[in-house]
Design a protein around this motif. Structure first.
Motif, PDB file in Angstrom:
ATOM      1  N   ASP A  86      -8.476  11.509   0.610  1.00 14.42           N
ATOM      2  CA  ASP A  86      -9.122  10.336   0.148  1.00 14.42           C
ATOM      3  C   ASP A  86      -9.389   9.923  -0.849  1.00 14.42           C
ATOM      4  OD1 ASP A  86      -8.912   9.931   3.049  1.00 14.42           O
ATOM      5  OD2 ASP A  86     -11.010  10.436   3.482  1.00 14.42           O
ATOM      6  N   ARG A  87      -9.893  10.795  -1.817  1.00  7.98           N
ATOM      7  CA  ARG A  87     -10.068  10.618  -3.348  1.00  7.98           C
ATOM      8  C   ARG A  87      -8.877  10.148  -4.062  1.00  7.98           C
ATOM      9  NH1 ARG A  87     -14.288  14.488  -5.852  1.00  7.98           N
ATOM     10  NH2 ARG A  87     -13.587  13.096  -7.553  1.00  7.98           N
ATOM     11  N   ARG A  88      -7.750  10.908  -3.619  1.00  9.55           N
ATOM     12  CA  ARG A  88      -6.230  10.420  -4.242  1.00  9.55           C
ATOM     13  C   ARG A  88      -6.075   8.983  -3.772  1.00  9.55           C
ATOM     14  NH1 ARG A  88      -1.150  10.812  -2.346  1.00  9.55           N
ATOM     15  NH2 ARG A  88      -1.925  12.159  -0.785  1.00  9.55           N
ATOM     16  N   LEU A  89      -6.317   8.699  -2.630  1.00  8.58           N
ATOM     17  CA  LEU A  89      -5.870   7.221  -2.225  1.00  8.58           C
ATOM     18  C   LEU A  89      -6.631   6.418  -2.573  1.00  8.58           C
ATOM     19  CD1 LEU A  89      -5.326   7.996   1.728  1.00  8.58           C
ATOM     20  CD2 LEU A  89      -3.617   7.478  -0.119  1.00  8.58           C
ATOM     21  N   ASP A  90      -8.050   6.551  -2.945  1.00  3.68           N
ATOM     22  CA  ASP A  90      -8.946   5.802  -3.524  1.00  3.68           C
ATOM     23  C   ASP A  90      -8.598   5.434  -4.940  1.00  3.68           C
ATOM     24  OD1 ASP A  90     -10.319   5.422  -1.113  1.00  3.68           O
ATOM     25  OD2 ASP A  90     -12.042   6.792  -1.659  1.00  3.68           O
ATOM     26  N   ARG A  91      -8.058   6.437  -5.652  1.00  5.84           N
ATOM     27  CA  ARG A  91      -7.614   6.235  -6.954  1.00  5.84           C
ATOM     28  C   ARG A  91      -6.351   5.478  -7.151  1.00  5.84           C
ATOM     29  NH1 ARG A  91      -8.734  11.909  -7.990  1.00  5.84           N
ATOM     30  NH2 ARG A  91      -6.447  12.226  -7.439  1.00  5.84           N
ATOM     31  N   GLN A  92      -5.559   5.601  -6.283  1.00  5.18           N
ATOM     32  CA  GLN A  92      -4.202   4.523  -6.207  1.00  5.18           C
ATOM     33  C   GLN A  92      -4.619   3.281  -5.759  1.00  5.18           C
ATOM     34  OE1 GLN A  92      -1.831   6.581  -3.248  1.00  5.18           O
ATOM     35  NE2 GLN A  92      -0.960   8.067  -4.822  1.00  5.18           N
ATOM     36  N   ILE A  93      -5.419   3.180  -4.972  1.00  2.00           N
ATOM     37  CA  ILE A  93      -6.012   1.672  -4.608  1.00  2.00           C
ATOM     38  C   ILE A  93      -6.643   1.038  -5.834  1.00  2.00           C
ATOM     39  CG2 ILE A  93      -7.591   0.175  -3.147  1.00  2.00           C
ATOM     40  CD1 ILE A  93      -6.907   2.392  -0.758  1.00  2.00           C
ATOM     41  N   ARG A  94      -7.389   1.710  -6.632  1.00  2.00           N
ATOM     42  CA  ARG A  94      -8.057   1.121  -7.637  1.00  2.00           C
ATOM     43  C   ARG A  94      -7.046   0.864  -8.654  1.00  2.00           C
ATOM     44  NH1 ARG A  94     -11.286   5.386  -8.842  1.00  2.00           N
ATOM     45  NH2 ARG A  94     -12.027   6.138  -7.004  1.00  2.00           N
ATOM     46  N   ARG A  95      -5.932   1.532  -8.630  1.00  2.00           N
ATOM     47  CA  ARG A  95      -5.012   1.490 -10.051  1.00  2.00           C
ATOM     48  C   ARG A  95      -3.952   0.394  -9.527  1.00  2.00           C
ATOM     49  NH1 ARG A  95      -1.499   6.123  -9.748  1.00  2.00           N
ATOM     50  NH2 ARG A  95      -3.524   7.240 -10.276  1.00  2.00           N
ATOM     51  N   ALA A  96      -3.895   0.001  -8.348  1.00  2.00           N
ATOM     52  CA  ALA A  96      -2.890  -0.983  -7.737  1.00  2.00           C
ATOM     53  C   ALA A  96      -3.926  -2.293  -8.010  1.00  2.00           C
ATOM     54  CB  ALA A  96      -2.649  -0.965  -6.416  1.00  2.00           C
ATOM     55  N   ALA A  97      -5.142  -2.202  -7.764  1.00  2.62           N
ATOM     56  CA  ALA A  97      -5.886  -3.485  -7.842  1.00  2.62           C
ATOM     57  C   ALA A  97      -6.143  -3.803  -9.029  1.00  2.62           C
ATOM     58  CB  ALA A  97      -7.372  -3.250  -7.107  1.00  2.62           C
ATOM     59  N   ALA A  98      -5.918  -2.865 -10.083  1.00  2.33           N
ATOM     60  CA  ALA A  98      -6.154  -3.220 -11.536  1.00  2.33           C
ATOM     61  C   ALA A  98      -5.022  -3.608 -12.184  1.00  2.33           C
ATOM     62  CB  ALA A  98      -6.743  -2.193 -12.203  1.00  2.33           C
ATOM     63  N   ALA A  99      -3.906  -3.527 -11.426  1.00  2.00           N
ATOM     64  CA  ALA A  99      -2.482  -3.870 -12.050  1.00  2.00           C
ATOM     65  C   ALA A  99      -2.268  -5.336 -11.947  1.00  2.00           C
ATOM     66  CB  ALA A  99      -1.316  -3.086 -11.283  1.00  2.00           C
ATOM     67  N   PRO A 100      -1.550  -5.939 -12.933  1.00  2.62           N
ATOM     68  CA  PRO A 100      -1.064  -7.385 -13.087  1.00  2.62           C
ATOM     69  C   PRO A 100      -0.344  -7.751 -11.922  1.00  2.62           C
ATOM     70  CG  PRO A 100       0.034  -6.240 -14.790  1.00  2.62           C
ATOM     71  CD  PRO A 100      -0.868  -5.238 -14.175  1.00  2.62           C
ATOM     72  N   VAL A 101      -0.726  -8.951 -11.334  1.00  5.92           N
ATOM     73  CA  VAL A 101       0.051  -9.200 -10.110  1.00  5.92           C
ATOM     74  C   VAL A 101       1.021 -10.143 -10.752  1.00  5.92           C
ATOM     75  CG1 VAL A 101      -0.201 -10.622  -8.042  1.00  5.92           C
ATOM     76  CG2 VAL A 101      -2.133  -9.063  -8.738  1.00  5.92           C
ATOM     77  N   THR A 102       2.537  -9.988 -10.377  1.00  5.78           N
ATOM     78  CA  THR A 102       3.635 -10.725 -10.582  1.00  5.78           C
ATOM     79  C   THR A 102       3.956 -11.802  -9.555  1.00  5.78           C
ATOM     80  OG1 THR A 102       5.065  -9.226  -9.531  1.00  5.78           O
ATOM     81  CG2 THR A 102       4.688  -8.834 -11.807  1.00  5.78           C
ATOM     82  N   GLY A 103       3.943 -12.968 -10.042  1.00  9.54           N
ATOM     83  CA  GLY A 103       4.244 -13.971  -9.201  1.00  9.54           C
ATOM     84  C   GLY A 103       5.874 -14.370  -8.605  1.00  9.54           C
ATOM     85  N   PRO A 104       5.858 -15.028  -7.636  1.00 10.75           N
ATOM     86  CA  PRO A 104       7.301 -15.143  -6.904  1.00 10.75           C
ATOM     87  C   PRO A 104       8.373 -15.693  -7.934  1.00 10.75           C
ATOM     88  CG  PRO A 104       5.705 -16.909  -6.085  1.00 10.75           C
ATOM     89  CD  PRO A 104       4.883 -15.711  -6.905  1.00 10.75           C
ATOM     90  N   SER A 105       7.729 -16.293  -8.996  1.00 10.14           N
ATOM     91  CA  SER A 105       8.651 -16.853 -10.124  1.00 10.14           C
ATOM     92  C   SER A 105       9.437 -15.691 -10.869  1.00 10.14           C
ATOM     93  CB  SER A 105       7.953 -17.914 -11.183  1.00 10.14           C
ATOM     94  OG  SER A 105       7.111 -17.094 -11.760  1.00 10.14           O
TER      95      SER A 105
END
Length: 73
Positions: free
Chosen positions: A33-52
């Protein structure tokens, strides 16, 4: 060491072994669970690329079969 002490030592080791077997799945789950939480936090902090950023789809993906409705037997 007499037999009473030997039996007590064997019993204590058996109880400790059973304790480890009972606690190990919980510890593994907590670590997972701690590993998954770290992955979720890292994904939330990553910049989001748009459809363009992605090429436009001109049709269905290659290698996919068309969907057909299921038929009753």
């Amino acid at each position: 060491m007499n037999t009473t002490q030997t039996e007590a030592l064997i019993s204590m080791v058996a109880v400790l072994g059973l304790f480890v077997l009972m606690v190990a799945p919980a510890v593994i789950g907590i670590l997972r669970d701690r590993r998954l939480d770290r992955q979720i936090r890292r994904a939330a902090a990553a910049p989001v690329t748009g459809p363009s950023d992605q090429p436009a789809a001109s049709g269905p993906a290659r290698g996919t079969a068309p969907r057909r409705p299921a038929r009753a037997a």
